[in-house]
Scaffold this motif. Structure first.
Motif, short mmCIF file in Angstrom:
data_model
loop_
_atom_site.label_atom_id
_atom_site.label_comp_id
_atom_site.label_asym_id
_atom_site.label_seq_id
_atom_site.Cartn_x
_atom_site.Cartn_y
_atom_site.Cartn_z
N THR A 65 3.99 -1.68 -5.84
CA THR A 65 2.96 -0.76 -5.33
C THR A 65 3.55 0.10 -4.22
OG1 THR A 65 1.41 -2.56 -5.60
CG2 THR A 65 0.62 -0.63 -4.42
N LYS A 66 3.37 1.38 -4.34
CA LYS A 66 3.73 2.29 -3.24
C LYS A 66 2.48 3.10 -2.91
CE LYS A 66 8.33 1.74 -3.04
NZ LYS A 66 8.34 0.47 -3.76
N VAL A 67 2.26 3.29 -1.61
CA VAL A 67 1.18 4.18 -1.19
C VAL A 67 1.84 5.35 -0.48
CG1 VAL A 67 -0.94 4.43 0.15
CG2 VAL A 67 -0.41 2.24 -0.92
N VAL A 68 1.50 6.57 -0.91
CA VAL A 68 2.14 7.75 -0.32
C VAL A 68 1.08 8.61 0.37
CG1 VAL A 68 4.04 7.78 -1.98
CG2 VAL A 68 1.95 9.04 -2.50
N PRO A 69 1.51 9.42 1.36
CA PRO A 69 0.54 10.20 2.12
C PRO A 69 -0.30 11.11 1.22
CG PRO A 69 2.71 10.31 3.12
CD PRO A 69 2.89 9.62 1.82
N LYS A 70 -1.49 11.39 1.69
CA LYS A 70 -2.43 12.23 0.95
C LYS A 70 -1.75 13.53 0.52
CE LYS A 70 -7.34 13.02 1.14
NZ LYS A 70 -7.51 12.17 -0.03
N GLY A 71 -1.92 13.88 -0.72
CA GLY A 71 -1.34 15.13 -1.22
C GLY A 71 0.03 14.93 -1.87
N ALA A 72 0.69 13.78 -1.62
CA ALA A 72 2.03 13.58 -2.19
C ALA A 72 1.96 13.26 -3.69
CB ALA A 72 2.77 12.48 -1.45
N VAL A 73 0.88 12.63 -4.13
CA VAL A 73 0.64 12.51 -5.58
C VAL A 73 -0.84 12.78 -5.82
CG1 VAL A 73 2.42 10.77 -6.07
CG2 VAL A 73 0.12 10.01 -5.47
N LEU B 157 -3.49 -6.98 -0.78
CA LEU B 157 -3.79 -6.16 -1.98
C LEU B 157 -3.29 -6.88 -3.24
CD1 LEU B 157 -4.87 -3.23 -2.69
CD2 LEU B 157 -2.47 -2.60 -2.94
N ILE B 158 -2.11 -7.45 -3.12
CA ILE B 158 -1.54 -8.14 -4.29
C ILE B 158 -2.40 -9.34 -4.68
CG2 ILE B 158 0.44 -9.54 -5.07
CD1 ILE B 158 2.18 -7.54 -3.37
N SER B 159 -2.71 -10.15 -3.69
CA SER B 159 -3.42 -11.38 -4.06
C SER B 159 -4.88 -11.11 -4.40
CB SER B 159 -3.28 -12.42 -2.96
OG SER B 159 -3.83 -11.89 -1.78
N GLU B 160 -5.52 -10.19 -3.65
CA GLU B 160 -6.96 -10.01 -3.87
C GLU B 160 -7.28 -9.07 -5.03
OE1 GLU B 160 -8.64 -8.94 -0.09
OE2 GLU B 160 -7.79 -10.72 0.84
N LEU B 161 -6.32 -8.24 -5.38
CA LEU B 161 -6.63 -7.30 -6.46
C LEU B 161 -5.74 -7.53 -7.69
CD1 LEU B 161 -8.27 -4.79 -7.32
CD2 LEU B 161 -6.41 -3.40 -6.45
N PHE B 162 -4.43 -7.37 -7.49
CA PHE B 162 -3.56 -7.40 -8.67
C PHE B 162 -3.55 -8.78 -9.34
CE2 PHE B 162 -1.59 -3.78 -6.30
CZ PHE B 162 -2.07 -2.81 -7.16
N LEU B 163 -3.39 -9.84 -8.54
CA LEU B 163 -3.35 -11.17 -9.17
C LEU B 163 -4.70 -11.55 -9.75
CD1 LEU B 163 -1.01 -13.24 -6.81
CD2 LEU B 163 -0.45 -11.97 -8.89
N LEU C 108 -5.16 2.57 2.11
CA LEU C 108 -4.47 3.08 3.31
C LEU C 108 -2.96 2.99 3.11
CD1 LEU C 108 -6.59 1.17 5.99
CD2 LEU C 108 -6.99 3.46 5.05
N LEU C 109 -2.24 3.75 3.89
CA LEU C 109 -0.78 3.68 3.82
C LEU C 109 -0.29 2.25 4.06
CD1 LEU C 109 0.32 6.97 5.63
CD2 LEU C 109 0.75 6.36 3.25
N ASP C 110 -1.05 1.50 4.89
CA ASP C 110 -0.69 0.12 5.22
C ASP C 110 -0.49 -0.75 3.98
OD1 ASP C 110 -1.28 1.08 7.65
OD2 ASP C 110 -3.02 -0.21 8.04
N TYR C 111 -1.27 -0.44 2.94
CA TYR C 111 -1.21 -1.30 1.75
C TYR C 111 0.15 -1.23 1.06
CZ TYR C 111 -6.27 -1.86 2.07
OH TYR C 111 -7.53 -2.16 2.48
N GLY C 112 0.91 -0.18 1.35
CA GLY C 112 2.22 -0.07 0.71
C GLY C 112 3.34 -0.48 1.66
N SER C 113 2.97 -1.05 2.80
CA SER C 113 3.98 -1.31 3.85
C SER C 113 4.86 -2.51 3.56
CB SER C 113 3.25 -1.55 5.17
OG SER C 113 2.48 -2.75 5.03
N GLY C 114 4.43 -3.36 2.66
CA GLY C 114 5.19 -4.59 2.40
C GLY C 114 4.75 -5.72 3.31
N GLY C 115 3.88 -5.44 4.24
CA GLY C 115 3.43 -6.46 5.18
C GLY C 115 2.19 -7.19 4.69
N LYS C 116 1.39 -7.66 5.65
CA LYS C 116 0.24 -8.48 5.28
C LYS C 116 -0.79 -7.72 4.44
CE LYS C 116 0.29 -11.99 8.81
NZ LYS C 116 -0.33 -12.56 10.01
N ALA C 117 -0.95 -6.44 4.79
CA ALA C 117 -1.93 -5.65 4.03
C ALA C 117 -1.52 -5.57 2.56
CB ALA C 117 -2.05 -4.24 4.63
#
Lengths: 362, 335
Positions: free
Chosen positions: B128-136, B19-25, B6-15
């Protein structure tokens, strides 16, 4: 070792080459009538090892090269239509139109263009985008026309009403006739196209030998195929005889492919058409017949074939007719290069100017 | 339906943090990355250093022999290694299209972790950046690598010299054909797998044992032909190569003939070109043959001063032709 390795075998090839060297007395001018032959001759390095007296000319056998300026203008006009998706073979993407714009430029400006490998892929695009009109650019010779005809049959049977074909297909034998009737062109032998011949067979070329006394050989694309064909033509010339021979029997039946011709006949009708550099050749093109009229992009989009002024200095036309070599064109390697092609012979991967540019070791 | 990015995952907030701790790390974690500071604290780096960056966009994301994640690690590791360097640290940045399946992202990140481990490099910082559908298109990955140069002097495209020989470490065109044959819309199936692999271990052995390697390059996009043209121009020499010496798999030859492509222009992701003095060639081949990634290595040509800047191919028949750079991409032809 598979069959194709054998046909590339340097030892066998050198044997035939030695026979050619022994039998060539005066100059012998042969022309290949197929872009794939053009590329094969350069890629295999044959051109650099044939005796100087064997003069090699590239004829009007590259489908992109013979697509007339008017036809290019028409499909570029189509690219501007907002409701159209163009489906095309990749070769056409870089061919410059009258204002130097090509399909790549049109795509960058927002035109919807899909590069496909077959007309059936284009039909699939139409089925996946029912709200749009999908137009397949029907360029090419007898080789590609049957599959496009078969695709149209499927489209008709399935009632697909958003699929169109811009039919600029061309037929090889009428072009050969136009060439041999031109007194300035002195071709002494034709290397006949392997792919086209799989469809049309031997018969349509016979006039070359019977009416014009020119030997002609249907040839495959491996070095040994081509060398053998040259030797066969040379021997006929030396014996003052002319025959049309099928030396590609592993792929071409003498009668061609009647089924493929039948499907072409069902969908297309023979029409007069423009050839770049040659002009109108009577009965040398394929348009959609009355039964398939509703798939005709020319009519559906009201396209005209506008008059287009020839490009100043570009001698693609003379190159296609074997009147000049690509490096004799004043634009070659100057104004015209693969990075900035002026004419289609430099654009197409099968064009003779591109082959000279890409492969000739100076 | 599986979870999607979701776009939330790129927000810099808790989401994002989740993502960082549960996936990337989980897959990429190491002492440096786990600190999660704004920048990586790097140690053990004594100059001279090699640094390289590359962005990876590939369709399809998963292909026989790899995926965009492993490719993004191998590609940059290899670029750094080609300077005769030992790659040590990588950064990675993701640009992800909203809606990408989490499962897909996880598989990509997991294979990046594996590829990094196999290469012996640490991923030490990322974004990590999440961009709107269609942007990449689904996911783009950028990786930057840094490594310590071992060779002295470092190999370079500028150092090819007349009299040198040209070696390739294996068959050409496998990656390019594997990608093309699995691209949507191309009705063509082949058994060819991508050769995507880290070459740094092989390079280390080569430069440690042969100090006089002039050029090391990996013939990626544009293939052997393009890379040799770059070298010929950088060094102002002619590269003469022999068609029948170039290793190309039969399946690749067949696929290329079907699609109207030339294997010499297809990308490789696990092969290198090595140019060095002729008297060192046998030693280089011996080292390569002892490595599983370079079993099909071969001397394919030589460097001369005849036509500076050009690549000339001697065909099987003994004819000569130019092997020029491509103008743009290879496109399917009409017949």
């Amino acid at each position: 070792m598979n069959l194709h390795d054998g046909l590339k075998d340097p030892k066998l090839c050198r044997n035939v080459l030695r026979q050619i060297e022994a039998e060539v007395d005066e100059q012998f001018r042969f022309m290949e009538v197929c872009g794939t032959h053009t590329v094969a001759i350069f890629q295999s390095g044959l051109r650099s090892i044939l005796p100087d007296k064997i003069i090699h000319l590239s004829g009007p056998g590259c489908p992109v090269c013979v697509t007339h300026e008017r036809e290019v203008a028409a499909y570029l006009e189509l690219a501007e239509k907002e409701d159209a998706i163009i489906a095309t073979f990749g070769d056409l993407m870089r061919v410059p139109g009258p204002d130097k714009k090509n399909l790549k430029d049109a795509q960058a400006e927002g035109a919807r263009i899909k590069v496909v490998y077959s007309a059936f892929d284009a039909l699939k695009v139409a089925m996946e985008n029912p709200q749009d009109k999908v137009v397949f650019l029907g360029i090419g010779f007898e080789t590609t026309a049957p599959t496009i005809a078969a695709t149209l049959k499927v489209a008709k049977e399935q009632g697909i009403n958003n699929f169109y074909v811009l039919s600029f297909h061309k037929l090889v034998p009428p072009a050969l006739k136009a060439l041999v009737q031109d007194k300035e062109i002195k071709v002494e032998g034709f290397l006949l196209p392997g792919h086209v011949s799989t469809i049309i067979g031997l018969e349509p070329y016979k006039f070359l030998a019977q009416e014009y006394n020119i030997p002609a050989v249907i040839s495959g694309f491996e070095p040994l195929d081509i060398l053998q064909a040259i030797l066969m033509m040379l021997r006929q010339k030396n014996n003052h005889e002319a025959k049309v021979t099928n030396n590609y029997k592993r792929a071409v039946a003498d009668i061609g492919n009647p089924k493929a011709r039948q499907v072409m006949d069902e969908v297309f009708e023979v029409v007069d058409t423009f050839w770049r550099g040659i002009g109108v050749i009577p009965q040398s093109g394929l348009g959609l017949n009355r039964d398939y009229e509703r798939f005709d992009a020319l009519k559906a989009f009201n396209l005209t074939l506008p008059d287009v002024a020839p490009i100043a200095g570009c001698r693609c036309g003379d190159v296609l007719k074997g009147k000049v070599r690509p490096d004799e064109c004043p634009l070659f390697k100057k104004a015209c290069s693969p990075a900035s092609p002026v004419g289609p012979c430099m654009v197409s991967t099968e064009g003779s100017c591109a082959a000279y540019f890409k492969y000739m070791v100076e | 339906m599986g979870k999607k990015v979701l776009l939330d995952y790129g927000s810099g907030g808790k989401a994002s943090q989740r993502l960082i701790s549960e996936l990337f790390l989980k897959y990429l974690g190491n002492e440096r990355l786990n600190r999660l500071d704004d920048a990586a604290f790097l140690t053990n780096l004594d100059g001279p250093l090699a640094m390289s960056t590359d962005s990876y966009t590939v369709d399809p994301l998963f292909f026989p022999g790899g995926n965009i994640g492993s490719l993004a690690v191998h590609g940059t590791v290899n670029d750094v290694a080609m300077l005769g360097a030992r790659p040590m640290f990588l950064s990675c940045a993701f640009i992800i299209e909203e809606g990408l399946e989490m499962e897909v992202l996880e598989e990509i990140v997991a294979s990046m972790g594996e590829a990094a481990k196999k290469s012996g490099v640490e991923i030490v910082t990322g974004d990590t950046k999440v961009v709107p559908k269609g942007a990449v298109d689904k996911i783009f990955i950028n990786t930057t690598g840094i490594g310590q140069i071992v060779a002295n002097p470092a190999p370079s495209g500028h150092r090819a010299k007349p009299g040198d020989v040209i070696i390739v470490s294996g068959s050409m065109g496998d990656h390019g054909l594997a990608i093309l044959s699995h691209r949507q819309g191309i009705a063509f199936d082949s058994n060819v797998e991508s050769d995507s692999a880290p070459l740094n271990h092989l390079v280390l052995k080569l430069v440690q044992e042969i100090p006089d390697i002039h050029v090391l390059r990996d013939p990626t996009r544009g293939g052997l032909a393009t890379t040799l043209n770059e070298i010929a121009q950088q060094s102002q020499v002619e590269c003469l190569i022999f068609e029948d010496k170039i290793p190309i798999r039969e399946e690749v030859k067949g696929g290329c003939s079907f699609l109207g492509l030339d294997p010499l222009y297809l990308a490789n992701e696990g092969k290198l070109i090595c140019i060095l003095p002729e008297n060192q060639a046998e030693k280089a081949l011996e080292i390569m043959r002892s490595d599983p990634l370079a079993q099909e290595c071969a001397i394919i040509g030589q460097v001369s001063d005849e036509r500076p800047g050009k690549v000339v191919l001697e065909t099987g028949l003994g004819g000569h032709r130019l092997l020029d750079m491509l103008e743009g991409e290879q496109l399917p032809r009409i017949c």
